[in-house]
Design an enzyme around this catalytic site. Structure first.
Site, PDB file in Angstrom:
ATOM      1  CE  LYS B 102      42.672  24.326  45.613  1.00  0.00           C
ATOM      2  NZ  LYS B 102      42.047  25.313  44.738  1.00  0.00           N
ATOM      3  N   GLY B 163      36.203  32.984  44.011  1.00  0.00           N
ATOM      4  CA  GLY B 163      35.547  33.772  42.963  1.00  0.00           C
ATOM      5  C   GLY B 163      35.001  35.114  43.421  1.00  0.00           C
ATOM      6  CB  ALA B 190      39.940  30.873  47.272  1.00  0.00           C
ATOM      7  N   GLY B 191      39.846  33.937  46.461  1.00  0.00           N
ATOM      8  CA  GLY B 191      39.369  35.242  46.907  1.00  0.00           C
ATOM      9  C   GLY B 191      40.211  36.423  46.466  1.00  0.00           C
ATOM     10  CG  ASN B 212      41.104  29.689  37.566  1.00  0.00           C
ATOM     11  OD1 ASN B 212      40.679  28.561  37.533  1.00  0.00           O
ATOM     12  ND2 ASN B 212      41.259  30.370  36.452  1.00  0.00           N
ATOM     13  CB  THR B 213      38.015  34.026  39.177  1.00  0.00           C
ATOM     14  OG1 THR B 213      37.619  32.740  39.639  1.00  0.00           O
ATOM     15  CG2 THR B 213      36.839  34.693  38.490  1.00  0.00           C
TER      16      THR B 213
END
Lengths: 376, 265
Positions: B102, B163, B190-191, B212-213
Site C-alpha cells: 500500500k 482519521g 481513509a476518512g 482503521n480508526t
C-alpha cells in the site's frame, strides 16, 4: 506487641529478580517488619538487577535500566480508562489509595501530588477533546455500579479561558477549553525509586546489580521463594511477552510552573508533560510496537518537543536534559499477570509481569496481590 | 441457477471480503485480532516505518497480526518521499514475502494528505520492480489516470483525510472516478467514520473499503468491526441489485385505486 505478631512464612530466603519498581516495592514490603496487620517476618531477601540500580538519567541509551526510569509516573486511572480495560482502572484506583499511605510509611509522602490532571486540545483539534470526554464518560458510566461515582463528578469541564487559567496559569493563550480530572495524581518517581532502595537496604535487603539471572540459574537453588519481576527481561522464559517501545524527554525550565500533568490530545499522538522536582519536566510518550531499544528518533523527538512548545512557547528556552527510550513489557491483552510456577529446583516462582505502560499506576495493587498469592 | 461468486480482485489476488482493515490504534493485540476476525476481512494493512524494520524489531506485533491468517498488505505510512517509500517497500517485500504494497507518501503532515507527485513517481518505479502497488491517493481524476498509466491495477482514493471520519467529502469526484474507470478495482481508503458511509461508497459501486480508526477507537471494536462488515456487504448487494433512481415526486408503490386522475396532474 511482638508477642502477638502472626508469623507467616517467616525466615524464608527470597530472591527477587529485577530491581525496577515492582522488585523494589516487593523488597521493601517484604522486608518491612510491620506489614499487613502485624505479620512479622525475618526474610532474607536478595534482589538481582541486570543493569544499574542507580542509572544516570543522562547516561547512554544502551545502559540497561528498568522501564520505571523511563516512565512519567502519572497516577491517572481515568485517563487510561479511555484506551484500557476496566481492570487497569480498578487496579489504578486501588493503587491511588495505596501510594500515599505507603509513601507515608516510607517517610516521603511529599513525593505524592494529587492535584488532578488536565486534558487539553488545540482549538483545531477540539473534536479530540470531545471524543476523550465522551469515551471517558461512557466507560465511567459502565463502571458506575461498581464504583458509585458518576462521570460528571469526576470530570470537570473547563469551558473558557478564565477557568483554564485559574486551574493552570502557564498555559498558552490559544487554549480555551480543557478537562480537569481532579482525582488523578503524579509521583516524583526517581526520588521514590531511590528511597525504596535506601529503606529496603536499611531493612537488610541485599541488592546485587549487573547480575542478570535466568530462572534456571543454579544460584536460585538456595532460595525458598522466587519473585520474577524482570519485565521484558523475562522474555526468554515467557514467549508471550512483547516489548512496546516508549520514548521520553527530560527538560528543565525555570520560567514555567505546572501544578499537574497535562495531556495534549492530537489527532495522531497523545502526549503528556508531567512536572518533576527541581523545575524539571518529563514529556512522553510515544507508543511504538517495536522492540527496538536504540536512541529516540528525530521524529519522536520533534513530536514531543513541539507538543511542549505548544503548551507554552516559553518552553523554547528550556534545556533538554535527556532523551530516553525503553521497552514496556506487555502481554497480548495488554493486561498484567501474576503467575505461580515451580522452578527446576521445585521452588515456587511468582512472576509479576505485563504491567505495560501502567507500572506506577497499578504497581502497589499488583505487589499486594503477589504477596498474598505467595503467602496464602 | 448457479451464481458466480462476487470477488474483489486485487491484481492476481481474489478476496471474498470487500473490507480491508488496518492494525493500528487498538487497545491491545488481542482485541485487534478479535476485531479482524469479526470484520471477516481477508487482507490487513500493517505499518513498518517507525518500528526499525531494518532490524526486524516489530516481530512481536507482526506475529500477532499474522495469526489473523489474513493476507498482509504492508504500507509505507510515515514516508514523505518516493525514495523513502521505495526503500520501505523493498524491506517489507523481503520480510513478509509479498509483492503487495500500500503506497502512502504523505504530502502534508497535519491532515496526512497524500503527495500526488511523489506517489506517482514511487508507483512507477515500484511497478517496474514487480510490486503490486495499491496507491493511497486523493480523488483527483487526472492523478488516478496517471497512476493507471504507470501500471497500477488498483487505486485507493480517500473518502476524506485519514482519521477524520468525515465520510465521502466529495461524492462528485468519487463518482467521476468510478464512472471513468469502470473496470479498475477502486477501494475507498481513509476518512470512513460510520458504517453508513462505507455502505454509501459501496452503493456507488466502489469495490472495497479500507479503514482503521473507526473500528479500533470504537468503545467496542469487535462489534464495530461486525457493523462495518454488514454495511460493506449490504452496500455491495445493493449496488449489484441495482438501485432505483431518485425522483422528484412521490410515486406510490401500490396502485391507489379510485384516485381521480386530476389529483395526479
Amino acid at each position: 506487641m511482638k508477642s502477638n505478631l502472626k508469623v507467616i512464612g517467616a525466615g524464608q530466603k527470597i530472591a527477587i529478580l529485577g530491581g525496577g519498581l515492582t522488585g523494589r516495592l516487593l523488597a521493601w514490603r517484604l522486608s518491612n517488619q510491620n506489614i499487613d496487620n502485624g505479620i512479622m517476618n525475618n526474610h532474607q531477601i536478595s534482589v538481582f538487577e541486570k543493569g544499574s540500580l542507580n542509572p544516570c538519567p543522562q547516561g547512554p541509551n544502551n545502559q540497561s535500566k528498568a522501564a520505571a526510569y523511563t516512565a512519567a509516573a502519572m497516577l491517572s486511572p481515568m485517563s487510561e480508562l479511555v484506551a484500557s480495560e476496566p481492570e487497569i482502572f480498578t487496579l489504578g484506583q486501588q493503587s491511588l489509595l495505596l501510594w500515599p499511605s505507603w509513601l507515608n510509611e516510607l517517610g516521603c509522602e511529599e513525593y505524592f501530588h494529587q492535584q488532578g490532571s488536565l486534558v487539553l486540545a488545540h482549538p483545531n483539534d477540539i473534536a479530540e477533546l470531545q471524543q476523550f470526554q465522551r469515551d471517558l464518560s461512557y466507560k465511567l458510566d459502565q463502571l458506575e455500579s461498581d464504583h458509585n461515582n458518576t462521570a460528571s463528578k469526576r470530570i470537570k469541564a473547563l469551558s473558557n479561558r478564565q477557568q483554564l487559567e485559574q486551574a493552570e496559569t502557564h498555559i498558552a493563550s490559544h487554549f480555551h477549553q480543557g478537562l480537569l480530572l481532579p482525582d488523578e495524581a503524579h509521583l516524583d518517581h526517581h526520588e521514590i525509586l531511590a528511597e525504596l532502595l535506601t529503606v529496603a537496604k536499611q531493612h537488610g535487603v541485599s541488592f546485587i546489580e549487573s547480575q542478570p539471572v535466568e530462572l534456571d540459574d543454579p544460584r536460585l537453588d538456595e532460595f525458598d521463594l522466587i519473585f520474577d519481576c524482570r519485565g521484558i527481561g523475562s522474555k526468554g522464559s515467557d514467549k508471550n511477552l512483547r516489548g512496546v517501545r516508549g520514548e521520553v524527554a527530560w527538560l528543565e525550565s525555570q520560567e514555567i510552573t505546572l501544578k499537574r500533568p497535562i495531556r495534549l490530545m492530537h489527532p495522531r499522538y497523545k502526549l503528556y508533560v508531567v512536572p518533576k522536582p527541581n523545575h524539571r519536566f518529563i514529556i512522553g510518550a510515544t507508543e511504538i510496537e517495536s522492540e527496538d531499544t536504540s536512541a529516540i528518533s528525530l521524529r519522536s523527538s520533534m513530536e514531543l518537543m513541539s507538543a511542549l512548545y505548544a503548551i507554552n512557547p516559553a518552553f523554547s528556552e528550556a534545556r533538554i536534559i535527556a532523551q530516553e527510550s525503553n521497552l514496556r513489557p506487555a502481554f497480548i491483552d495488554n493486561l498484567p499477570q501474576i503467575k505461580q510456577t515451580l522452578s527446576k529446583f521445585g521452588k515456587p516462582i511468582i512472576s509479576i509481569n505485563g504491567l505495560y505502560r501502567h507500572g506506577f499506576l497499578i504497581g502497589p495493587a499488583m505487589v499486594e496481590q503477589a504477596i498474598n498469592k505467595a503467602f496464602s | 441457477m448457479e451464481t458466480k461468486q462476487d470477488l474483489l480482485k486485487l491484481y492476481d489476488c481474489e478476496l471474498s471480503s470487500r473490507l480491508l482493515v488496518g492494525t493500528a490504534l487498538y487497545p491491545s493485540p488481542e482485541i485487534m485480532n478479535k476485531a479482524i476476525s469479526a470484520s471477516a476481512s481477508e487482507m490487513v494493512t500493517l505499518s513498518l516505518r517507525r518500528q526499525d524494520p531494518g532490524n526486524q524489531q516489530g516481530q512481536s506485533i507482526w506475529q500477532h497480526i499474522q495469526q489473523s491468517n489474513c493476507a498482509l498488505l504492508p504500507n509505507t505510512a510515515g514516508c514523505h518521499s518516493a525514495q523513502e517509500a521505495i526503500t520501505l517497500a523493498q524491506m517489507s517485500r523481503e520480510m513478509f514475502n509479498t509483492d503487495f504494497i500500500k503506497l502512502e507518501v504523505i504530502g502534508d503532515d497535519y491532515n496526512l494528505q497524500p503527495d500526488p507527485f511523489e506517489t506517482l513517481k514511487a508507483a512507477e518505479i515500484l511497478i517496474k520492480m514487480g510490486f503490486k502497488v495499491l496507491p493511497y491517493c486523493t480523488d483527483d481524476l487526472v492523478l488516478c489516470q496517471r497512476l493507471l498509466e504507470v501500471g497500477c491495477e488498483v487505486l485507493m482514493p480517500w473518502g476524506s483525510p485519514i482519521g477524520t471520519g468525515k465520510g465521502l467529502m466529495n461524492p462528485y469526484n468519487l463518482q467521476a472516478i468510478r464512472t471513468r474507470f469502470p473496470s479498475t478495482s477502486l477501494i475507498i481508503d481513509a476518512g470512513i467514520g460510520k458504517p453508513s458511509q462505507a455502505m454509501a461508497a459501496m452503493e456507488m459501486g466502489f469495490d472495497g473499503i479500507l479503514l482503521n480508526t473507526a473500528i479500533a477507537k470504537a468503545h467496542d471494536p469487535i462489534i464495530m468491526a461486525q457493523a462495518f462488515s454488514h454495511a460493506v456487504q449490504g452496500g455491495r448487494q445493493a449496488y449489484l441489485a441495482g438501485l432505483m433512481e431518485s425522483r422528484q415526486t412521490a410515486s406510490p408503490s401500490t396502485p391507489v385505486l379510485g384516485t381521480p386522475f386530476w389529483q395526479q396532474i
